[in-house]
Write a protein that holds these residues in place. Structure first.
Motif, PDB file in Angstrom:
ATOM      1  N   LEU A  65       0.527  -4.587  -0.622  1.00  0.00           N
ATOM      2  CA  LEU A  65      -0.555  -3.825   0.009  1.00  0.00           C
ATOM      3  C   LEU A  65      -1.754  -3.689  -0.927  1.00  0.00           C
ATOM      4  CD1 LEU A  65       1.484  -0.993   1.801  1.00  0.00           C
ATOM      5  CD2 LEU A  65       0.517  -3.071   2.798  1.00  0.00           C
ATOM      6  N   LEU A  66      -1.484  -3.576  -2.223  1.00  0.00           N
ATOM      7  CA  LEU A  66      -2.586  -3.534  -3.188  1.00  0.00           C
ATOM      8  C   LEU A  66      -3.367  -4.845  -3.181  1.00  0.00           C
ATOM      9  CD1 LEU A  66      -0.849  -1.710  -6.180  1.00  0.00           C
ATOM     10  CD2 LEU A  66      -2.869  -0.896  -4.947  1.00  0.00           C
ATOM     11  N   LYS A  67      -2.649  -5.948  -3.075  1.00  0.00           N
ATOM     12  CA  LYS A  67      -3.310  -7.252  -3.018  1.00  0.00           C
ATOM     13  C   LYS A  67      -4.180  -7.371  -1.771  1.00  0.00           C
ATOM     14  CE  LYS A  67       0.317  -9.645  -5.621  1.00  0.00           C
ATOM     15  NZ  LYS A  67       1.423 -10.642  -5.553  1.00  0.00           N
ATOM     16  N   MET A  68      -3.828  -6.614  -0.731  1.00  0.00           N
ATOM     17  CA  MET A  68      -4.618  -6.616   0.506  1.00  0.00           C
ATOM     18  C   MET A  68      -5.740  -5.577   0.444  1.00  0.00           C
ATOM     19  SD  MET A  68      -1.365  -6.836   3.116  1.00  0.00           S
ATOM     20  CE  MET A  68      -2.359  -6.621   4.599  1.00  0.00           C
ATOM     21  N   ASN A  69      -5.915  -4.960  -0.761  1.00  0.00           N
ATOM     22  CA  ASN A  69      -6.978  -3.963  -0.990  1.00  0.00           C
ATOM     23  C   ASN A  69      -6.838  -2.725  -0.104  1.00  0.00           C
ATOM     24  OD1 ASN A  69      -8.336  -5.542  -2.977  1.00  0.00           O
ATOM     25  ND2 ASN A  69      -9.221  -6.778  -1.332  1.00  0.00           N
ATOM     26  N   MET A  70      -5.614  -2.347   0.220  1.00  0.00           N
ATOM     27  CA  MET A  70      -5.390  -1.140   1.003  1.00  0.00           C
ATOM     28  C   MET A  70      -5.542   0.084   0.104  1.00  0.00           C
ATOM     29  SD  MET A  70      -2.228  -0.372   3.602  1.00  0.00           S
ATOM     30  CE  MET A  70      -2.691  -1.784   4.615  1.00  0.00           C
ATOM     31  N   ASP A  71      -6.030   1.192   0.646  1.00  0.00           N
ATOM     32  CA  ASP A  71      -6.286   2.380  -0.162  1.00  0.00           C
ATOM     33  C   ASP A  71      -4.984   3.049  -0.605  1.00  0.00           C
ATOM     34  OD1 ASP A  71      -5.786   4.944   1.779  1.00  0.00           O
ATOM     35  OD2 ASP A  71      -6.535   3.209   2.908  1.00  0.00           O
ATOM     36  N   LEU A  72      -5.056   3.805  -1.692  1.00  0.00           N
ATOM     37  CA  LEU A  72      -3.860   4.399  -2.316  1.00  0.00           C
ATOM     38  C   LEU A  72      -3.159   5.395  -1.394  1.00  0.00           C
ATOM     39  CD1 LEU A  72      -4.996   5.015  -6.008  1.00  0.00           C
ATOM     40  CD2 LEU A  72      -3.965   2.990  -4.984  1.00  0.00           C
ATOM     41  N   ASP A  73      -3.934   6.186  -0.632  1.00  0.00           N
ATOM     42  CA  ASP A  73      -3.316   7.176   0.257  1.00  0.00           C
ATOM     43  C   ASP A  73      -2.418   6.506   1.299  1.00  0.00           C
ATOM     44  OD1 ASP A  73      -4.403   9.405  -0.916  1.00  0.00           O
ATOM     45  OD2 ASP A  73      -6.244   9.320   0.261  1.00  0.00           O
ATOM     46  N   THR A  74      -2.909   5.420   1.877  1.00  0.00           N
ATOM     47  CA  THR A  74      -2.127   4.715   2.900  1.00  0.00           C
ATOM     48  C   THR A  74      -0.879   4.102   2.291  1.00  0.00           C
ATOM     49  OG1 THR A  74      -4.143   4.216   4.142  1.00  0.00           O
ATOM     50  CG2 THR A  74      -2.186   2.902   4.644  1.00  0.00           C
ATOM     51  N   ILE A  75      -1.039   3.485   1.108  1.00  0.00           N
ATOM     52  CA  ILE A  75       0.118   2.864   0.440  1.00  0.00           C
ATOM     53  C   ILE A  75       1.167   3.915   0.118  1.00  0.00           C
ATOM     54  CG2 ILE A  75       0.900   1.633  -1.622  1.00  0.00           C
ATOM     55  CD1 ILE A  75      -1.836   0.284  -1.702  1.00  0.00           C
ATOM     56  N   SER A  76       0.723   5.090  -0.308  1.00  0.00           N
ATOM     57  CA  SER A  76       1.648   6.176  -0.634  1.00  0.00           C
ATOM     58  C   SER A  76       2.424   6.622   0.594  1.00  0.00           C
ATOM     59  CB  SER A  76       0.869   7.357  -1.237  1.00  0.00           C
ATOM     60  OG  SER A  76       1.751   8.418  -1.533  1.00  0.00           O
ATOM     61  N   LYS A  77       1.746   6.724   1.739  1.00  0.00           N
ATOM     62  CA  LYS A  77       2.403   7.130   2.981  1.00  0.00           C
ATOM     63  C   LYS A  77       3.416   6.085   3.448  1.00  0.00           C
ATOM     64  CE  LYS A  77      -1.415   9.973   4.706  1.00  0.00           C
ATOM     65  NZ  LYS A  77      -2.457  10.106   5.736  1.00  0.00           N
ATOM     66  N   VAL A  78       3.055   4.810   3.282  1.00  0.00           N
ATOM     67  CA  VAL A  78       3.926   3.729   3.743  1.00  0.00           C
ATOM     68  C   VAL A  78       5.178   3.612   2.878  1.00  0.00           C
ATOM     69  CG1 VAL A  78       4.118   1.219   4.003  1.00  0.00           C
ATOM     70  CG2 VAL A  78       2.076   2.412   4.820  1.00  0.00           C
ATOM     71  N   THR A  79       5.018   3.719   1.559  1.00  0.00           N
ATOM     72  CA  THR A  79       6.130   3.440   0.638  1.00  0.00           C
ATOM     73  C   THR A  79       6.836   4.677   0.113  1.00  0.00           C
ATOM     74  OG1 THR A  79       4.666   3.442  -1.294  1.00  0.00           O
ATOM     75  CG2 THR A  79       4.969   1.340  -0.121  1.00  0.00           C
ATOM     76  N   ASP A 123       0.278   8.000  -8.817  1.00  0.00           N
ATOM     77  CA  ASP A 123       0.412   7.567 -10.215  1.00  0.00           C
ATOM     78  C   ASP A 123       1.253   6.296 -10.308  1.00  0.00           C
ATOM     79  OD1 ASP A 123      -1.122   9.632 -11.147  1.00  0.00           O
ATOM     80  OD2 ASP A 123       0.589  10.946 -11.606  1.00  0.00           O
ATOM     81  N   GLU A 124       2.360   6.253  -9.544  1.00  0.00           N
ATOM     82  CA  GLU A 124       3.215   5.054  -9.545  1.00  0.00           C
ATOM     83  C   GLU A 124       2.455   3.845  -9.014  1.00  0.00           C
ATOM     84  OE1 GLU A 124       7.734   6.822  -8.886  1.00  0.00           O
ATOM     85  OE2 GLU A 124       6.376   6.739  -7.168  1.00  0.00           O
ATOM     86  N   ILE A 125       1.646   4.080  -8.003  1.00  0.00           N
ATOM     87  CA  ILE A 125       0.881   2.972  -7.421  1.00  0.00           C
ATOM     88  C   ILE A 125      -0.193   2.493  -8.394  1.00  0.00           C
ATOM     89  CG2 ILE A 125      -0.608   2.287  -5.497  1.00  0.00           C
ATOM     90  CD1 ILE A 125       0.871   4.451  -3.825  1.00  0.00           C
ATOM     91  N   GLU A 126      -0.799   3.437  -9.117  1.00  0.00           N
ATOM     92  CA  GLU A 126      -1.816   3.074 -10.107  1.00  0.00           C
ATOM     93  C   GLU A 126      -1.211   2.191 -11.199  1.00  0.00           C
ATOM     94  OE1 GLU A 126      -4.914   3.314 -10.270  1.00  0.00           O
ATOM     95  OE2 GLU A 126      -5.609   4.991  -9.056  1.00  0.00           O
ATOM     96  N   LYS A 127       0.000   2.521 -11.624  1.00  0.00           N
ATOM     97  CA  LYS A 127       0.679   1.716 -12.644  1.00  0.00           C
ATOM     98  C   LYS A 127       0.957   0.302 -12.118  1.00  0.00           C
ATOM     99  CE  LYS A 127       2.955   5.570 -14.995  1.00  0.00           C
ATOM    100  NZ  LYS A 127       4.249   6.216 -15.336  1.00  0.00           N
ATOM    101  N   LEU A 128       1.373   0.211 -10.843  1.00  0.00           N
ATOM    102  CA  LEU A 128       1.609  -1.098 -10.239  1.00  0.00           C
ATOM    103  C   LEU A 128       0.315  -1.911 -10.172  1.00  0.00           C
ATOM    104  CD1 LEU A 128       4.012  -0.209  -7.286  1.00  0.00           C
ATOM    105  CD2 LEU A 128       4.602  -1.424  -9.381  1.00  0.00           C
ATOM    106  N   LYS A 129      -0.756  -1.201  -9.895  1.00  0.00           N
ATOM    107  CA  LYS A 129      -2.065  -1.872  -9.775  1.00  0.00           C
ATOM    108  C   LYS A 129      -2.448  -2.573 -11.068  1.00  0.00           C
ATOM    109  CE  LYS A 129      -6.698  -0.940  -7.969  1.00  0.00           C
ATOM    110  NZ  LYS A 129      -7.590   0.124  -7.465  1.00  0.00           N
ATOM    111  N   LYS A 130      -2.085  -1.973 -12.203  1.00  0.00           N
ATOM    112  CA  LYS A 130      -2.396  -2.554 -13.504  1.00  0.00           C
ATOM    113  C   LYS A 130      -1.550  -3.796 -13.787  1.00  0.00           C
ATOM    114  CE  LYS A 130      -3.756   1.906 -15.476  1.00  0.00           C
ATOM    115  NZ  LYS A 130      -3.435   2.947 -16.466  1.00  0.00           N
ATOM    116  N   GLU A 131      -0.409  -3.884 -13.134  1.00  0.00           N
ATOM    117  CA  GLU A 131       0.491  -5.026 -13.360  1.00  0.00           C
ATOM    118  C   GLU A 131       0.073  -6.261 -12.570  1.00  0.00           C
ATOM    119  OE1 GLU A 131       4.416  -3.819 -12.415  1.00  0.00           O
ATOM    120  OE2 GLU A 131       4.436  -2.119 -13.813  1.00  0.00           O
ATOM    121  N   ILE A 132      -0.757  -6.056 -11.553  1.00  0.00           N
ATOM    122  CA  ILE A 132      -1.134  -7.186 -10.688  1.00  0.00           C
ATOM    123  C   ILE A 132      -2.231  -8.027 -11.352  1.00  0.00           C
ATOM    124  CG2 ILE A 132      -2.145  -7.815  -8.442  1.00  0.00           C
ATOM    125  CD1 ILE A 132      -0.891  -5.307  -7.305  1.00  0.00           C
TER     126      ILE A 132
END
Length: 273
Positions: free
Chosen positions: A245-259, A264-273
Motif C-alpha cells: 500500500l505504501l508503494k501505491m502511495n496510500m496515506d498512513l491513516d488508511t494503511i493503519s485501518k486496513v492492516t 510508527d510501524e508503518i513509518e519504519k516500513l516506509k524507510k525500508e522500501i
C-alpha cells in the motif's frame, strides 16, 4: 490435575485391558462379543519421555473373526484419512503369508477416536465407512473392511442423549463434561470402574504420572507453537500488505485501518522500501 483418558499413556493402559475393550467394542460396533484378545499388552517401557509421544493404537481380535485396531488421535492431522487407508490396507495384507489361502483372512475394523473435527460437512460425530458400489448404494457393502470415526469435538458441541451407552463411553473418554460423566458412571458400572482405574493409575504409579505429565506438556507446547506460528504469519502478512500500500502511495491513516499497524510501524516500513 484431572487428566483425561485421551492422554496417550492413560488410554493405552486402560484399553489394553480386555474387559474394558470388550465393553467399549460391544457398544461401538453394536454387537455381542464373546471373546476379545488384545495382542499388544501395555508397558510403560513403550513410552519415551524425550519424544513426548506414545505407542497408542490398541490391536485386538474379536470372536476369532475380526482384527480390530483402536486409535486415539489428539493432534489434528490433515493427512489422517490417507494414513488410515494405508494402515488398514497393511492390516488386511499382513494377515497371510505367501501361499496361504484367502479363506483364512479375517475382517478388519479400525476405530479412530479424534479430539478434533475431521469431516466438517458431516453433522454426525460417529461415522462408519464401508466399501460400496457407486451406483447401487442400497446394496450390501463388500465385507472385509469397516472404518469408524468418533469425533469428540463434534460430540461435545452436540446435544447427545447421554443415556445411550456409546455416548456415555465418549463422555468418559473425553472426561470434560462432569454432568455427562456422572450419568455415565451411574448407569454403566464398567465406566465407574474405568474412572477408578484411571485415577488409581495416575495417583499410585510415579513413573506413569511423570510420563502422563510429559505427554500433557508436549500437547500444550505443540498447541502453543501452532498458535504462535499463526500469529507470526498474520503479522508478517500485515507488514507485506502495508508495504504494498505504501508503494501505491496510500496515506498512513488508511494503511493503519486496513492492516491494524500503528503509524510508527508503518513509518519504519516506509524507510525500508
Amino acid at each position: 490435575m484431572n487428566y483425561t483418558i485421551k492422554n496417550d499413556v492413560i488410554f493405552s493402559y486402560l484399553f489394553s485391558q480386555e474387559d474394558i475393550v470388550k465393553d467399549f467394542l460391544e457398544v461401538c460396533l453394536n454387537k455381542k462379543i464373546e471373546k476379545v484378545e488384545v495382542s499388544n499388552q501395555f508397558s510403560l517401557e513403550k513410552f519415551d519421555i524425550r519424544n513426548k509421544r506414545a505407542v497408542l493404537d490398541i490391536k485386538a481380535i474379536i470372536n476369532d473373526e475380526a482384527h480390530v485396531d483402536l486409535e486415539m488421535q489428539r493432534k489434528k492431522d490433515d493427512s489422517y484419512v490417507k494414513r488410515v487407508l494405508l494402515y488398514t490396507g497393511g492390516l488386511l495384507r499382513g494377515q497371510l503369508d505367501r501361499g496361504e489361502s484367502y479363506e483364512y483372512m479375517k475382517n478388519v475394523i479400525m476405530i479412530n477416536i479424534l479430539d478434533y473435527t475431521l469431516f466438517k460437512d458431516i453433522k454426525d460425530f460417529h461415522t462408519i465407512w464401508k466399501l460400496r458400489e457407486n451406483n447401487n448404494l442400497e446394496h450390501e457393502p463388500l465385507k472385509g473392511l469397516e472404518i469408524h470415526f468418533l469425533e469428540l469435538e463434534k460430540f461435545r458441541k452436540s446435544n447427545p442423549n447421554i443415556h445411550e451407552k456409546l455416548n456415555q463411553w465418549l463422555a468418559t473418554i473425553d472426561t470434560e463434561n462432569e454432568k455427562w460423566l456422572e450419568v455415565a458412571m451411574k448407569e454403566n458400572p464398567k465406566l465407574k470402574e474405568v474412572i477408578i482405574k484411571k485415577d488409581n493409575f495416575v495417583n499410585d504409579d510415579k513413573l506413569a504420572r511423570e510420563l502422563i505429565e510429559a505427554q500433557e506438556k508436549w500437547e500444550l507446547d505443540y498447541k502453543a507453537g501452532i498458535s504462535c506460528a499463526k500469529k507470526e504469519g498474520i503479522a508478517e502478512g500485515h507488514f507485506d500488505v502495508a508495504k504494498n500500500l505504501l508503494k501505491m502511495n496510500m496515506d498512513l491513516d488508511t494503511i493503519s485501518k486496513v492492516t491494524g499497524l500503528t503509524k510508527d510501524e508503518i513509518e519504519k516500513l516506509k524507510k525500508e522500501i
